[in-house]
Design a protein around this motif. Structure first.
Motif, PDB file in Angstrom:
ATOM      1  N   LEU A  23      32.634  35.354 -49.770  1.00 10.70           N
ATOM      2  CA  LEU A  23      34.188  35.653 -50.063  1.00 10.70           C
ATOM      3  C   LEU A  23      34.573  36.073 -51.568  1.00 10.70           C
ATOM      4  O   LEU A  23      35.450  36.902 -51.943  1.00 10.70           O
ATOM      5  CB  LEU A  23      34.947  34.631 -49.348  1.00 10.70           C
ATOM      6  N   GLU A  26      33.395  39.442 -52.224  1.00 12.24           N
ATOM      7  CA  GLU A  26      34.451  40.349 -51.694  1.00 12.24           C
ATOM      8  C   GLU A  26      35.626  40.352 -52.653  1.00 12.24           C
ATOM      9  O   GLU A  26      36.092  41.671 -52.615  1.00 12.24           O
ATOM     10  CB  GLU A  26      34.813  39.683 -50.138  1.00 12.24           C
ATOM     11  N   ARG A  31      37.265  44.255 -52.347  1.00 13.09           N
ATOM     12  CA  ARG A  31      37.538  44.527 -50.853  1.00 13.09           C
ATOM     13  C   ARG A  31      38.617  43.626 -50.382  1.00 13.09           C
ATOM     14  O   ARG A  31      39.145  43.676 -49.367  1.00 13.09           O
ATOM     15  CB  ARG A  31      36.246  44.222 -50.241  1.00 13.09           C
TER      16      ARG A  31
END
Length: 232
Positions: A23, A26, A31
């Motif tokens: 995460l 990300e 994203r």
């Protein structure tokens, strides 16, 4: 049985860290955008795992300042401001100035003839070379990875794991703060700092003034860039 319980705890802890790392990547990759919301259930379904390690990973990222927890709506990516970035730079400067002084004036760099120290410095320099190549190419994803490794390994020479972890957290937060602006630039070649090897060489020469000047220039460059991009 103690052995069985221990294995389960290790497995869950490892999964928790893997999810947290994924995460974080990300967010760094853009994203997951600042302010974007999601729930434990959504992340658990995305990764095909149970809710428990996901919840633990999200709590960890919240403690690191990367996420905000909302009791009723789940989690959202923290939104940093240019003022936050300025404060991060101030905190980083306090840490690195003290670290460089200790490395040069303390026992760390006095052992520069020690093969282990020389090998460690050479490894840090290689990370710096990779970071510089990525910066010159404008490859933000590659740069972030090597930059984080560069500073992690450089701070490890200080010999204080707590300080190294603190600096690493600051650098992750700094990148999370900056990527939202940098990813709006079509071509990053010429925008990104690339003085990593110059900094290592200054430390190897036991030149604290040069090391301080390099980092000061880096901080001023970064802050001016982000403040300009944020105002556009």
């Amino acid at each position: 049985m103690p052995g069985t319980g221990g294995t389960g705890a290790v497995t869950r802890s490892t999964l928790r860290q893997q999810i947290a790392d994924a995460l974080r990547d990300e967010v760094l990759a853009g994203r997951l955008q600042p302010g974007q919301e999601f729930t434990v259930k959504e992340i658990a379904e995305q990764y095909g795992v149970s809710a428990t390690p996901v919840r633990e990973a999200l709590v960890d990222l919240s403690a690191q300042g990367l996420l905000d927890a909302d009791q009723h709506r789940g989690f959202r990516v923290h939104e940093y401001s240019p003022a936050d970035f300025r404060d991060m730079i101030g905190a980083r400067s306090l840490v690195t100035d003290g670290m460089f002084h200790s490395l040069i004036e303390g026992d760390g760099m006095k052992l520069a003839d020690d093969p282990r120290v020389l090998a460690a410095l050479a490894g840090v320099r290689r990370r710096g070379e990779e970071a510089q190549r990525a910066a010159a190419a404008g490859d933000l994803n590659i740069l972030i990875g090597y930059d984080l490794r560069f500073w992690r390994e450089l701070s490890a020479l200080f010999g204080n794991a707590y300080l190294a972890d603190f600096l690493h957290r600051l650098r992750v937060q700094s990148w999370v703060c900056t990527v939202q602006h940098l990813r709006r630039v079509d071509d990053l070649r010429g925008y990104l700092w690339s003085g990593h090897t110059e900094l290592v060489d200054a430390l190897a020469r036991r030149d604290p003034r040069a090391a301080h000047a390099i980092v000061t220039e880096y901080n001023a460059h970064s802050l001016a860039l982000i403040e300009r991009l944020a105002a556009e």
